[in-house]
Design a protein around this motif. Sequence first.
Motif, mmCIF file in Angstrom:
data_model
loop_
_atom_site.group_PDB
_atom_site.id
_atom_site.type_symbol
_atom_site.label_atom_id
_atom_site.label_comp_id
_atom_site.label_asym_id
_atom_site.label_seq_id
_atom_site.Cartn_x
_atom_site.Cartn_y
_atom_site.Cartn_z
ATOM 1 N N GLY A 124 5.940 8.639 -10.361
ATOM 2 C CA GLY A 124 6.415 9.957 -9.528
ATOM 3 C C GLY A 124 6.637 9.344 -8.054
ATOM 4 N N GLN A 125 6.304 8.112 -7.858
ATOM 5 C CA GLN A 125 6.337 7.824 -6.183
ATOM 6 C C GLN A 125 7.454 6.825 -5.892
ATOM 7 O OE1 GLN A 125 2.594 5.762 -5.726
ATOM 8 N NE2 GLN A 125 1.683 7.504 -4.931
ATOM 9 N N VAL A 126 7.706 6.590 -4.812
ATOM 10 C CA VAL A 126 8.965 5.995 -3.942
ATOM 11 C C VAL A 126 8.212 4.880 -2.973
ATOM 12 C CG1 VAL A 126 10.950 6.042 -2.825
ATOM 13 C CG2 VAL A 126 10.673 7.575 -4.637
ATOM 14 N N LEU A 127 8.693 3.644 -2.970
ATOM 15 C CA LEU A 127 8.115 2.933 -1.930
ATOM 16 C C LEU A 127 8.986 2.908 -0.593
ATOM 17 C CD1 LEU A 127 5.928 0.833 -1.131
ATOM 18 C CD2 LEU A 127 7.575 -0.993 -1.959
ATOM 19 N N VAL A 128 8.512 3.388 0.397
ATOM 20 C CA VAL A 128 9.322 3.453 1.782
ATOM 21 C C VAL A 128 8.966 2.320 2.580
ATOM 22 C CG1 VAL A 128 10.044 5.102 3.675
ATOM 23 C CG2 VAL A 128 9.503 6.119 1.341
ATOM 24 N N LYS A 129 9.903 1.569 3.150
ATOM 25 C CA LYS A 129 9.777 0.971 4.349
ATOM 26 C C LYS A 129 9.950 1.603 5.573
ATOM 27 C CE LYS A 129 11.213 -3.569 5.966
ATOM 28 N NZ LYS A 129 11.344 -3.263 7.629
ATOM 29 N N ASN A 130 8.658 1.700 6.287
ATOM 30 C CA ASN A 130 8.936 2.740 7.262
ATOM 31 C C ASN A 130 9.383 1.770 8.689
ATOM 32 O OD1 ASN A 130 7.340 4.580 5.921
ATOM 33 N ND2 ASN A 130 5.394 3.524 6.343
ATOM 34 N N GLU A 158 2.633 10.783 8.670
ATOM 35 C CA GLU A 158 4.264 11.163 8.766
ATOM 36 C C GLU A 158 4.939 9.712 9.154
ATOM 37 O OE1 GLU A 158 6.138 13.532 11.434
ATOM 38 O OE2 GLU A 158 4.741 13.050 13.111
ATOM 39 N N ALA A 159 6.067 9.590 8.528
ATOM 40 C CA ALA A 159 6.898 8.342 9.016
ATOM 41 C C ALA A 159 8.461 8.692 8.498
ATOM 42 C CB ALA A 159 6.445 7.158 8.203
ATOM 43 N N ALA A 160 9.169 7.713 8.690
ATOM 44 C CA ALA A 160 10.571 7.756 8.347
ATOM 45 C C ALA A 160 11.054 6.328 8.402
ATOM 46 C CB ALA A 160 11.688 8.500 9.481
ATOM 47 N N GLY A 161 12.077 6.027 7.174
ATOM 48 C CA GLY A 161 12.179 4.951 6.715
ATOM 49 C C GLY A 161 13.316 4.757 5.837
ATOM 50 N N GLN A 162 13.351 3.735 4.925
ATOM 51 C CA GLN A 162 14.404 3.692 3.928
ATOM 52 C C GLN A 162 13.611 3.332 2.664
ATOM 53 O OE1 GLN A 162 16.900 0.275 4.394
ATOM 54 N NE2 GLN A 162 18.744 1.845 4.464
ATOM 55 N N VAL A 163 14.138 3.852 1.594
ATOM 56 C CA VAL A 163 13.686 3.616 0.245
ATOM 57 C C VAL A 163 14.005 2.183 -0.130
ATOM 58 C CG1 VAL A 163 13.881 4.164 -2.356
ATOM 59 C CG2 VAL A 163 13.910 6.100 -0.542
ATOM 60 N N VAL A 164 13.065 1.342 -0.577
ATOM 61 C CA VAL A 164 13.061 -0.192 -1.057
ATOM 62 C C VAL A 164 12.894 0.016 -2.574
ATOM 63 C CG1 VAL A 164 12.675 -1.030 1.253
ATOM 64 C CG2 VAL A 164 10.926 -0.550 -0.328
ATOM 65 N N SER A 165 12.201 0.627 -3.165
ATOM 66 C CA SER A 165 11.866 0.821 -4.361
ATOM 67 C C SER A 165 11.360 2.071 -5.136
ATOM 68 C CB SER A 165 11.131 -0.494 -4.922
ATOM 69 O OG SER A 165 9.829 -0.321 -4.704
ATOM 70 N N HIS A 166 11.208 1.995 -6.265
ATOM 71 C CA HIS A 166 10.657 3.321 -6.807
ATOM 72 C C HIS A 166 10.245 3.082 -8.207
ATOM 73 C CE1 HIS A 166 14.562 3.987 -8.986
ATOM 74 N NE2 HIS A 166 15.076 3.793 -7.786
ATOM 75 N N HIS A 167 9.323 3.972 -8.785
ATOM 76 C CA HIS A 167 8.863 4.014 -10.152
ATOM 77 C C HIS A 167 10.234 4.388 -10.846
ATOM 78 C CE1 HIS A 167 6.687 5.151 -13.934
ATOM 79 N NE2 HIS A 167 5.621 4.200 -13.430
ATOM 80 N N LYS A 168 10.273 3.538 -12.315
ATOM 81 C CA LYS A 168 11.071 3.915 -13.203
ATOM 82 C C LYS A 168 11.646 5.535 -13.564
ATOM 83 C CE LYS A 168 8.465 3.347 -17.316
ATOM 84 N NZ LYS A 168 8.132 2.394 -18.497
ATOM 85 N N ASP A 169 10.567 6.359 -13.347
ATOM 86 C CA ASP A 169 10.612 7.745 -13.597
ATOM 87 C C ASP A 169 11.546 8.428 -12.666
ATOM 88 O OD1 ASP A 169 8.633 8.137 -11.979
ATOM 89 O OD2 ASP A 169 7.576 9.449 -13.225
ATOM 90 N N VAL A 170 11.614 7.871 -11.487
ATOM 91 C CA VAL A 170 12.378 8.581 -10.136
ATOM 92 C C VAL A 170 13.707 8.276 -9.987
ATOM 93 C CG1 VAL A 170 12.112 8.839 -7.544
ATOM 94 C CG2 VAL A 170 9.936 8.499 -8.951
ATOM 95 N N THR A 171 14.509 9.109 -10.077
ATOM 96 C CA THR A 171 15.976 8.949 -9.957
ATOM 97 C C THR A 171 16.630 9.636 -8.768
ATOM 98 O OG1 THR A 171 16.382 10.870 -11.401
ATOM 99 C CG2 THR A 171 16.293 8.670 -12.636
ATOM 100 N N SER A 172 15.781 10.487 -8.262
ATOM 101 C CA SER A 172 16.311 11.400 -7.215
ATOM 102 C C SER A 172 16.486 10.639 -5.774
ATOM 103 C CB SER A 172 15.215 12.538 -6.992
ATOM 104 O OG SER A 172 14.057 12.085 -6.759
#
Length: 416
Positions: A124-130, A158-172
């Motif tokens: 359920g998680q996403v890795l964000v590069k802040n 709080e932060a803002a950035g870009q998605v660089v990877s995510h768990h396989k169950d996250v498609t959004s």
Amino acid sequence: MPLLILNRPRLVRACPIIASNWLRLASPVCHQHPAPPPSTNPALTSPVSSSSTYIDTRHRRQLSSFPPHPSAPTTCSYSQTQPNPKPPSMAPVPATMKAIQVSKTGGIDVLDYKDVPVPTPKEGQVLVKNEFAGVNFIDTYFRSGLYKLNLPVILGSEAAGQVVSHHKDVTSFPVGTRVVYMDSQAYAQYTAVPASKLIAIPAGLTTEQAAAAFLQGLTAWTFIREAGNVQPGQWALVHAAAGGVGQLLVQMLRSLGAKVIGTASTQEKCDLAKKLGAEWTVSSRDDVVARVNEITGGHGVDAIFDGVGKATFDADLQMIALKGHLVSFGNASGPVPDFSILRLSDKNVTLLRPKVHGYVSERKDLEKYSAELFDKIISGQVKIAIHDIYPLKEVGRAHSDLESRKTKGKLLLSVE
């Protein structure tokens, strides 16, 4: 309009220079952020003619807006997704990153700038590069020990950035999506964030603007709509009206048609609050109760928004109107001491100590209030002031500046 040609043919709108009444123009700064790929959601791809610029005077920045064009969209809507036709190629995620960790509570000396492992996104998680992390009073409360945390811990909320990877169950949230979030451990180059807490940044906002507006903007807007239940024509008072949350409260209350009184510690800050929409300002060094009684003709204030705490609470109970709402949300001068609840009964006062997370814990509410917030910014109803942007390793200076109550606007950390 001047065009800037990059290596790959792409038109980038140059930032217009606007002379601001708030800050004397020094050197214009144009923040060039690539526009996101085309989206199937027309609300996210519609052109926004309300252009923005930052004016930088020794790191102090002010967002201004032209009046929106009649053809500009009047609402922003968000889905959980902001799809990209082709996922962009991203640099490999390193094994370690820079972060600010606290192993014991105390002053700014406990803020440790160090290398730590990059987290791996779990279910359920996403890795964000802040890119930018917000600095808030709650961060200083955790650092000092006023609010308890299990140590050691990476600070930041709080932060803002870009998605660089995510768990396989996250498609959004595909890789490359620009996102903003409220979650822990944001004082770091990478943060693993639950997808349910992410909001895609619309094309009308830069990543910097989203980082500066998100937590404080949602705090101000939900407190007005839910905690204070402010109605047009009511009296509203904002303490520390030139601070980060205070500036947003003043503008939002004014946009609703409330009669706004702002307090601040200096004449310069009072002048700023007035330019933002406070019809009346009062120096916090004066007899605030007497002045407010005079301004309201003895009616009192229907809604008080108090982020100061100990130093203003007794005055609040004197100024509040019959059936008024007192929203206490900060401890800038120290926590409110214990008091008898019977003091609320004379005027049937509603006293609240809310947290923004309680108003946006459900996904539908987070999307709703985020859309309303971003719409106010893009349409020009709310302007975002950035006091300063600090390198991550200088977080101690940012905390000191915030606690001094000498800042005007949002404090950000540049995380990259």
